[in-house]
Design a protein around this motif. Structure first.
Motif: not given
Length: 168
Positions: A149-150, A130-131, A57-63
């Protein structure tokens, strides 16, 4: 202690080039007392999976914060001495910080146990997630559904020797 460091693919490329995750301090996720209490399990594999999921989830925020990054989550699993992974007591009540630890200094990439990353087929869902993060953070249930969904995509396991092909 096994910690999970969230990255993007460009972040992984930089770490690979430098031979280390860093510079410190690094934010990572681990099986902390707060995570144990939140997850309510004694199964260490389940707890480590929960910490990995928090890092994803933190990686998703970075992306989401890097428009040029490929839309794939990346997490590096690395073993560090227990004393090197410190939970921030000031963030103990923050639900978003459950399992979060700080690593003060850079960590040699050679100490990594594995890299976990999305498969190519996750890119559309990660892009949408991400959006939608900002709206989900504001309580929008539809946006949260998109973010979730991710999470339906399991991160794949790669040995550290596979990093060049993962980046290529």
């Amino acid at each position: 202690m096994r910690v999970y460091v969230p990255l993007t693919l460009p972040g992984l490329a930089q770490a690979h080039k430098a031979g280390e995750l860093g510079p410190g301090p690094l934010t990572a996720y681990a099986v902390t007392p707060a995570l144990r209490e939140w997850y309510v399990s004694d199964d260490i594999e389940e707890l480590e999976y929960a910490a990995l999921s928090r890092a994803a989830t933190a990686s998703l925020r970075l992306v989401a914060g890097d428009p040029g990054a490929p839309r794939r989550r990346v997490v590096v699993a690395v073993d560090v001495p227990d004393k090197d992974a410190a939970a921030d007591p000031d963030r103990g009540l923050d639900a978003g910080a459950i399992g979060e630890v700080r690593i003060a200094a850079a960590v040699a990439l050679a100490k990594a146990a594995a890299v976990h990353a999305d498969a190519d087929d996750a890119e559309a869902d990660v892009t949408a997630a991400a959006a939608a993060l900002g709206a989900a953070d504001q309580g929008d249930d539809d946006a949260q559904f998109v973010v979730d969904g991710a999470e339906d995509h399991e991160l794949l396991w790669f040995g550290i020797q596979e990093i060049p092909s993962l980046l290529g």
